[in-house]
Design an enzyme around this catalytic site. Sequence first.
Site, PDB file in Angstrom:
ATOM      1  CG  HIS A  34      -2.106  -0.926   1.141  1.00 11.39           C
ATOM      2  ND1 HIS A  34      -1.528  -1.892   2.380  1.00 11.39           N
ATOM      3  CD2 HIS A  34      -3.193  -0.803   0.667  1.00 11.39           C
ATOM      4  CE1 HIS A  34      -2.943  -2.674   1.850  1.00 11.39           C
ATOM      5  NE2 HIS A  34      -3.616  -2.257   1.196  1.00 11.39           N
ATOM      6  CB  SER A 185      -2.244 -10.459   0.694  1.00 10.54           C
ATOM      7  OG  SER A 185      -3.657 -10.673   1.532  1.00 10.54           O
TER       8      SER A 185
END
EC number: 6.3.2.1
Length: 527
Positions: A34, A185
Amino acid sequence: MRQLISPEALRAFRQSVQGSVGFVPTMGALHAGHRSLIERSRQQDDVVIVSIFVNPRQFGPQEDLSRYPQTLDADLALCEAAGVDAVFCPTAEALYPRPSDRSTGVQPPAELIQSLCGRQRPGHFQGVATVVLKLLQLVQPQRAYFGEKDAQQLRVIQRLVEDFNLPIAIVPCPTVREPDGLALSSRNRYLTFEERSQASGLYRALRAAAECFQAGSRDSQELVAAATAVLATTPAVQLEYCDCVDADSLQPLTQIPDRALLAIAARVGTARLIDNLTLQGRRPIIAIDGPAGAGKSTVTKRLAQQLGLLYLDTGAMYRAVTWLVQQQGIDPQDPIVLAELLAQADLQLRSQPAADGSEQLQVLIQGNDVTAAIRTPTVTAQVSAIAALPLVRQFLVEQQRQLGQRGGLVAEGRDIGTHVFPDAELKIFLTATNAERARRRALDLEAQGLTVDLAQLEAEIRDRDRQDSERAIAPLCKAEDAVEVLTDGLSIEAVTDQIIRLYRDRGLGDSSPQATPGQTPSPLSLG
């Protein structure tokens, strides 16, 4: 950094800011993947907005909605450290004031959701498309950033933006991986120590299939067999699917053309993990970025000649559009007239053999050979103003990407590796110290009979670098995976040879530097 809860607060914030807005939608539990999206936006946008929302409408009844990781405090700290301007953290009630059976939703095309995760997760992509459309309408960004790890989601969102004519650029960003290849993830935190050690088998399986592809296999069953053979050694990995599909339509393939998506999903303990690789059968692309005066144009042309690649002269493309504007006699500051002109423009670049055996670029627009015409003083006088227009930039980037689908080219600019060809096989950031660039510029000016002040030239170079890095359109930035090449004290030949070695070391070709008989090393000039 502002934390925004209600859609009304987000609208108020959006109306209060100026400049380009980048948007990174997330479900929280943020990690380095991210952060890479945020950093990409921070490089390109004046304002960065992140959303953190666990969307209930993309989870099935037996999925992990109730236990999805919630780490809001840590997420906000990461966003603030990364330079985010605002984080939107709405409640489900705020985004969905009515039950799903009483509210409008988005139905993606069947061809995009019948394969891969769409088979296993009915309703998932309808929920994704609906929430993304809501968020895009609220944020109204110029760019939105999505990771390539979720390839099917990315394609659904790209089609959503295309079909609804949203004026938003969807920016795909490379998958960020652990040292052993495991794709980052939020669900990786479900893994036990033993499961984590075996989960990297997903990437090893993809790599095994990719190696089979590079060895010449184009049969999808052979590629899948190569991947599943690796997973046979990882009993904790329970394969859900491993498929080869068309990279655009996501339709299953039996024989692989030049480009395909190899996607995999598996259960590892309580975690469902996905990953993918794009299989490229086309010839490689070399993307060269860097500041003015680093020698980009000179080196790029020489690389193209020695490696047998097309030199994608982006400057010639801008000149061709300038020529067309002048021929049509339109006002380029009228966006409506300009948009109509570009919608009808037919721009082609062709590689033609020259008398000396090298390749020469031929430029055609509307069927007219304008190779010579675009170099006239009339075009030169206006090309900078035309190139600065967002509509022209958008049109030509799309043209460049279409040319890149065939591969086999080398291109230079300020954001070739980050924006135009983010999947280029080799990315180079060509640079030089300010003192060296000032020295080269001084030599050019002295050759024209002009006197120069080196200190003034260095100051001008610093100022141009700042402007190029902060400009709203095509800012200068180095791709994370680019190799930096410092050209101080190096000849054109030395820099070219260094890049060719990088090209060969990556297995991209067996071309070796070819010296012209009697050739003497040439100094780098402004690029």
